[in-house]
Design an enzyme around this catalytic site. Structure first.
Site, PDB file in Angstrom:
ATOM      1  CE  LYS B 170      52.902  53.938  45.217  1.00  0.00           C
ATOM      2  NZ  LYS B 170      52.540  53.544  46.557  1.00  0.00           N
ATOM      3  CE  LYS B 239      56.936  47.529  50.039  1.00  0.00           C
ATOM      4  NZ  LYS B 239      55.655  48.093  49.522  1.00  0.00           N
TER       5      LYS B 239
END
Lengths: 291, 291
Positions: B170, B239
């Protein structure tokens, strides 16, 4: 309609072959290396001595060379196309060069009574061979319509605006591939270093938001196949990036990601990979990853 | 099989709905905002007070929250999932967090007799609603096979390796989208400034080597539609980038393009766009282009 070709390298040779196969009379000349011309002659292309001789028998002349100085030489040089051109010849430049240079060439040809289109391509040698290039044409509408069948024999022509706009859109594509290839090289190096199976990653990303043409179609034939031969030379991409960065400088537009990309490709060119496919920038990452 | 959901935000809400539609008993709890839970109740999802109560009635519990601290809180907090979990519960974290945090969570759950999979997703709210997400699962093979039907109700699950590898893959996707979005914003700003028709450019590039998912599917719904609402929050991408850059730091791997991307997104977050779709980085370019 007779079509002349000047510039029968990695792209021009298969493109000239496609035009010939579509039924046109095609005339070409060699530059340094005669091998491409001899292969084209086998396919029925007529060979002549120089660009002036090409233009002498052609209604439409196509140039497909590395950069603006070579386009200048092919058209305006001593035995260049202009020296042999019939009245009202149509010039199509399919090289990737600066839009500024393109407009200058168009003006001079127009003053000499000729018509000009810029029609750079995207897709690389494999798609050139298959006649499935993307062609970005900057032209007056009627010039585009008249030359469309010739362009269509090499791929899919798109009319993207007036003269110079073909090169502008092509540079947009080059800005994209320069940064996207680096994104792929950087992300896959991260993946490898973290222990991921790169083939699994590639398969999954193809279905995710990071999907991109180069990861799906270009890297499997180059870096991931362990070769950097053929394809699109890293130094040609540097030339395109430089043209885009120059155009941006003239517009006072900052392009931080493209400027970084230019530096990374230059670092790899300095390692001796300038003539290899630009995927070779992955070797920069392998080196800094200690792999 | 009873499925519990903790984290029913922009992604979790439509994902929980897909699991319910596939025929599972689904139990969820609200966090701050009760509206998503109330919408899910209309669709037959059972509502309980807190994560411990979710776990008490579930065989499989799914977390889908912004970052590692929220996963920690959802699982290990006072009324967290662990406090109510039955023996041998299966925990699936579908958040995008650091693989390091993921492995730490997996170890602690394993010590408590539970099983853990990381299964972050890609595709955004629209694909979450359609049950067509890409799901990257890090898991033991048998855990993956047992939970595959649940995951398949939300999209296409890929088993990419052991625990933590789902998050790694991811992050590879996030590294790609971060740099590719900037490449698109930079190249399209160049195109606009040079007078090109952006819609024509987009259509042509879709057939050329610069083609990418975000240009074809994401930008038309955001920047090019004149909106930055919905989508994927810029600060969440920051993030993710930070997690990837931290992982790279631990591996001593330089990621120059991703580091630059982080700076550009941060510059735009400082302008107040952190909660908007990350395409808002295009506003950075509009600003420096004086448009």
């Amino acid at each position: 309609m007779n079509v002349g070709f000047v510039g029968i390298g990695a792209m021009g040779e298969p493109m000239a072959r496609c035009v010939k196969r579509a039924g046109y009379t095609v005339t070409a000349c060699a530059h340094r290396n005669r091998a491409p011309l001899e292969r084209l002659m086998v396919d029925g292309v007529d060979a002549v001595a120089d660009p002036a001789a090409v233009a002498a028998v052609s209604d439409v002349v196509i140039t497909c060379v590395p950069d603006a100085p070579q386009v200048e030489e092919a058209i305006f040089g001593g035995r260049g196309l202009l020296a042999g051109a019939r009245p009202q010849t149509t010039f199509i430049d399919m090289s990737t060069i600066s839009p500024v240079a393109t407009r200058s060439i168009a003006e001079r040809l127009s003053a000499a009574g000729h018509e000009f289109l810029d029609a750079p391509v995207s897709g690389g040698p494999a798609r050139a061979a298959g006649g499935s290039l993307t062609i970005m044409a900057g032209a007056e509408p009627d010039a585009f319509e008249r030359t469309r069948p010739i362009l269509a024999s090499m791929g899919t022509p798109y009319h993207v605006g007036t003269v110079g706009m073909g090169e502008t859109v092509k540079l947009v594509n080059q800005l994209l591939i320069a940064s996207i290839m680096i994104a792929n090289a950087e992300a896959l190096t991260f993946a490898k270093k973290a222990g991921a199976d790169v083939e699994v990653v590639r398969k999954v990303i193809a279905t995710a938001t990071g999907a991109n043409y180069l990861l799906e179609n270009w890297l499997p034939k180059t870096w991931l196949a362990g070769t950097f031969e053929g394809g699109f030379a890293l130094d040609l991409l540097r030339k395109d990036l430089n043209a885009a960065l120059e155009a941006a400088r003239a517009m006072k537009l900052a392009m931080p990601a493209s400027a970084l990309a230019y530096q990374l490709y230059t670092a790899q060119s300095a390692e001796g990979d300038g003539a290899r496919d630009y995927t070779a920038v992955a070797r920069f990452y392998e080196r800094i990853a200690g792999e």
